[in-house]
Design an enzyme around this catalytic site. Structure first.
Site, PDB file in Angstrom:
ATOM      1  N   PHE A 180      37.537  37.623  61.408  1.00  0.00           N
ATOM      2  CA  PHE A 180      36.741  38.671  62.078  1.00  0.00           C
ATOM      3  C   PHE A 180      37.047  38.774  63.567  1.00  0.00           C
ATOM      4  O   PHE A 180      36.326  39.450  64.298  1.00  0.00           O
ATOM      5  CB  PHE A 180      35.248  38.389  61.883  1.00  0.00           C
ATOM      6  N   PHE A 227      28.414  48.819  69.436  1.00  0.00           N
ATOM      7  CA  PHE A 227      29.133  49.843  68.662  1.00  0.00           C
ATOM      8  C   PHE A 227      28.413  51.187  68.687  1.00  0.00           C
ATOM      9  O   PHE A 227      28.498  51.961  67.752  1.00  0.00           O
ATOM     10  CB  PHE A 227      29.413  49.370  67.226  1.00  0.00           C
ATOM     11  N   CYS A 251      42.969  47.547  62.443  1.00  0.00           N
ATOM     12  CA  CYS A 251      42.025  47.207  61.370  1.00  0.00           C
ATOM     13  C   CYS A 251      41.161  48.368  60.875  1.00  0.00           C
ATOM     14  O   CYS A 251      41.276  48.770  59.722  1.00  0.00           O
ATOM     15  CB  CYS A 251      41.138  46.054  61.819  1.00  0.00           C
TER      16      CYS A 251
HETATM   17  N1  LIG Z   1      44.830  42.127  64.329  1.00  0.00           N
HETATM   18  C1  LIG Z   1      43.524  41.946  64.166  1.00  0.00           C
HETATM   19  O1  LIG Z   1      42.731  42.164  65.093  1.00  0.00           O
HETATM   20  C2  LIG Z   1      42.972  41.463  62.843  1.00  0.00           C
HETATM   21  C3  LIG Z   1      41.645  40.991  62.805  1.00  0.00           C
HETATM   22  C4  LIG Z   1      41.139  40.534  61.585  1.00  0.00           C
HETATM   23  C5  LIG Z   1      41.936  40.578  60.440  1.00  0.00           C
HETATM   24  N2  LIG Z   1      43.220  41.074  60.517  1.00  0.00           N
HETATM   25  C6  LIG Z   1      44.040  41.060  59.304  1.00  0.00           C
HETATM   26  O2  LIG Z   1      44.915  39.929  59.373  1.00  0.00           O
HETATM   27  C7  LIG Z   1      46.190  40.246  58.794  1.00  0.00           C
HETATM   28  C8  LIG Z   1      47.294  40.021  59.796  1.00  0.00           C
HETATM   29  O3  LIG Z   1      47.133  40.947  60.850  1.00  0.00           O
HETATM   30  P1  LIG Z   1      47.954  40.847  62.229  1.00  0.00           P
HETATM   31  O4  LIG Z   1      47.418  41.897  63.098  1.00  0.00           O
HETATM   32  O5  LIG Z   1      47.963  39.438  62.669  1.00  0.00           O
HETATM   33  O6  LIG Z   1      49.427  41.236  61.692  1.00  0.00           O
HETATM   34  P2  LIG Z   1      50.803  41.142  62.487  1.00  0.00           P
HETATM   35  O7  LIG Z   1      51.635  42.238  61.971  1.00  0.00           O
HETATM   36  O8  LIG Z   1      50.548  41.020  63.953  1.00  0.00           O
HETATM   37  O9  LIG Z   1      51.424  39.731  62.013  1.00  0.00           O
HETATM   38  C9  LIG Z   1      51.924  39.481  60.734  1.00  0.00           C
HETATM   39  C10 LIG Z   1      53.096  38.504  60.876  1.00  0.00           C
HETATM   40  O10 LIG Z   1      53.493  38.059  59.585  1.00  0.00           O
HETATM   41  C11 LIG Z   1      54.899  37.871  59.594  1.00  0.00           C
HETATM   42  N3  LIG Z   1      55.387  37.789  58.214  1.00  0.00           N
HETATM   43  C12 LIG Z   1      55.453  38.760  57.269  1.00  0.00           C
HETATM   44  N4  LIG Z   1      55.913  38.244  56.101  1.00  0.00           N
HETATM   45  C13 LIG Z   1      56.121  36.924  56.301  1.00  0.00           C
HETATM   46  C14 LIG Z   1      56.584  35.853  55.479  1.00  0.00           C
HETATM   47  N5  LIG Z   1      56.927  36.045  54.210  1.00  0.00           N
HETATM   48  N6  LIG Z   1      56.684  34.627  56.033  1.00  0.00           N
HETATM   49  C15 LIG Z   1      56.354  34.401  57.314  1.00  0.00           C
HETATM   50  N7  LIG Z   1      55.904  35.381  58.143  1.00  0.00           N
HETATM   51  C16 LIG Z   1      55.792  36.625  57.646  1.00  0.00           C
HETATM   52  C17 LIG Z   1      55.402  39.055  60.398  1.00  0.00           C
HETATM   53  O11 LIG Z   1      56.729  38.861  60.873  1.00  0.00           O
HETATM   54  C18 LIG Z   1      54.346  39.130  61.521  1.00  0.00           C
HETATM   55  O12 LIG Z   1      54.743  38.360  62.642  1.00  0.00           O
HETATM   56  C19 LIG Z   1      46.068  41.685  58.279  1.00  0.00           C
HETATM   57  O13 LIG Z   1      45.672  41.660  56.932  1.00  0.00           O
HETATM   58  C20 LIG Z   1      44.945  42.260  59.144  1.00  0.00           C
HETATM   59  O14 LIG Z   1      44.285  43.308  58.508  1.00  0.00           O
HETATM   60  C21 LIG Z   1      43.753  41.492  61.692  1.00  0.00           C
END
Ligand SMILES: NC(=O)c1ccc[n+]([C@@H]2O[C@H](COP(=O)([O-])OP(=O)(O)OC[C@H]3O[C@@H](n4cnc5c(N)ncnc54)[C@H](O)[C@@H]3O)[C@@H](O)[C@H]2O)c1
Length: 448
Positions: A152, A252, A263
């Site tokens: 979150f 919000f 997100c």
């Molecule tokens: N960004 C946010 O604020 C946030 C907050 C809560 C939840 N989320 C959720 O968390 C998840 C990740 O989001 P994010 O923003 O960190 O994504 P992101 O795109 O910043 O990071 C994902 C990473 O995973 C790597 N990756 C992909 N396939 C891989 C593999 N097979 N092995 C190793 N690395 C691999 C990519 O190269 C990338 O660096 C999503 O589902 C998102 O919805 C994001």
């Protein structure tokens, strides 16, 4: 504890670094070699306040390691977090290709009992699907458990959110795995942060329902703001009056040009798609999404009302990221607004404290869009200034200096960071979102 994080993006890097800070030995894995190379040199590939200091400290203490070696990273740890992306596919569903790949890799490299902790935001049923994939590749028949532990954190305050969460949600179906997760999170729970254990499907839904509720609050207040404008009321006064009700709360309820980021937009749409598969319509969320899309364009309508022909007009833009304190441009309002203005022939100069490099990559072909390193540079001879992101440094800007530099006097404030009366007094033609320019509104609005 020995932990591996698969995917070192916004969530993975913050999770891994914070777990190392809590005393664990953490390996952060990514397939992006450049990202891992940077991290090994102590360079942080994203902008996140406080992260660099924490990474450097934990690397120095040898609790945080970076690798691209999937086999070794999985084999060495007992708890494997998956934090890969779940971007939208062309039908707006969550694209599970990265998540499925990670499940395959986990199954292939299982060499002892391990827990697979899914941190990505995934539609209900995905963790069970991952269990099936892992089983398929788990040829040595090792024991494992799958957990859904949604994240979150908010970009911009991610470290604080991870260390002081409103709640930790763990969807789990095994007593052994529950005990291990209790131990892992015990430093946060001892500090007073609540943890709830649920079944896996409920945990998956909690994440989507939370984001959808917050998005609903934003679209709701934006609709009220649009109504306030028509009725001659002030949204700041209205929001304050609503938010003081404990059942509603003031968070919000900030009207503006809609939500963006990695997100809310994708999660609301993916939730609608998942619900449809279960024969539920989610009409509220469809309206939330539609309102949000329209809201991003309100600033263009306001500009065109004042300057109907934008050809060769000089438009200054302050703010490009989807919100302050991040360089994340995913689904930012600027990505919708700037192309519209360019199409109308406007000449845009834009400033953002940290997102310019990311914006340059996106708008690489746009000759009529220039960037400047300093906020006041983009204002020279501008016909109008648009505020698209509420960075703190814009809040206390030098209004006289802005006015002297600009050719016109129009300021359209998509985030309601200025007081209408003060702007008028300083000679601006000022437009906020749902704001009344009526003198009487000043007293209450400034109390917020
Ligand atoms: N960004 C946010 O604020 C946030 C907050 C809560 C939840 N989320 C959720 O968390 C998840 C990740 O989001 P994010 O923003 O960190 O994504 P992101 O795109 O910043 O990071 C994902 C990473 O995973 C790597 N990756 C992909 N396939 C891989 C593999 N097979 N092995 C190793 N690395 C691999 C990519 O190269 C990338 O660096 C999503 O589902 C998102 O919805 C994001």
């Amino acid at each position: 504890m020995q932990i591996t994080i698969i995917g070192s993006g916004y969530v993975g890097l913050v999770t891994g670094t914070c777990l190392a800070e809590l005393g664990n030995n953490v390996i952060c894995l990514d397939i992006d070699e450049k990202k891992i190379e940077k991290l090994r040199k102590g360079e942080i590939p994203i902008y996140e306040p406080g992260l660099e200091e924490l990474v450097i400290r934990n690397v120095k203490e040898q609790r945080l390691h970076f690798t691209t070696n999937t086999k070794e990273a999985i084999e060495k740890s007992e708890i494997i977090f998956s934090a890969v992306g779940t971007p939208p596919n062309k039908n707006h569903e969550a694209d599970l290709k990265y998540v499925k790949q990670v499940a395959k890799e986990f199954g292939t490299h299982l060499n002892s009992y391990k827990i697979f902790v899914n941190k990505s935001t995934v539609p209900v049923g995905t963790s069970h699907l991952m269990k099936e994939i892992i089983n398929k590749y788990n040829t040595s028949n090792q024991q494992f458990d799958v957990i859904d532990n949604p994240e979150f954190l908010r970009e911009g305050s991610a470290i604080k959110d991870f260390m002081n969460p409103d709640r930790i949600v763990v969807g789990v179906e095994s007593i052994k795995a529950e005990k291990i997760m209790k131990k892992l999170y015990s430093p946060l729970v001892r500090a007073g942060n609540p943890i709830i254990f649920t079944d896996i499907k409920s945990a998956e839904i909690i994440k989507y329902a939370s984001n959808s509720f917050l998005a609903t609050k934003i679209s709701f207040i934006n609709e009220i703001a649009n109504f306030c404008e028509k009725a001659g009321a002030d949204i700041l006064e209205v929001a304050k009056g609503i938010g003081l009700d404990n059942r509603i709360g003031s968070k919000f309820l900030h009207a503006g040009i809609g939500y963006g980021g990695s997100c809310f937009p994708k999660d609301v749409q993916a939730f609608i798609c998942t619900a449809r598969k279960h024969k539920c319509k989610f009409e509220i969320l469809q309206a939330v999404e539609k309102t949000n899309q329209n809201q991003k364009l309100i600033i263009v309508d306001k500009l065109k009302k004042k300057i109907p022909n934008l050809k060769n007009k000089k438009i200054a833009v302050w703010g490009l990221s989807f919100k302050p304190k991040t360089d994340d441009m995913r689904e930012a309002a600027s990505l919708v607004i700037i192309p519209k203005l360019l199409k109308e022939g406007a000449l845009i100069k834009a400033f953002d404290p940290v997102a310019i490099n990311n914006a340059k990559k996106i708008f690489v072909k746009e000759k009529n869009l220039q960037f400047a390193d300093k906020p006041y540079e983009v204002l020279k001879e501008a016909d109008a200034l648009l505020i698209l992101t509420e960075w703190d440094e814009f809040r206390s800007a030098d209004l006289k200096r802005i006015n002297n530099l600009m050719q016109g006097n129009l300021v359209i404030d998509g985030r309601n960071i200025y007081d209408p009366q003060e702007m008028i007094k300083n000679g601006f033609d000022y437009e906020g979102i749902g704001r009344s320019n009526n003198l009487n509104s000043h007293k209450c609005a400034s109390n917020i």
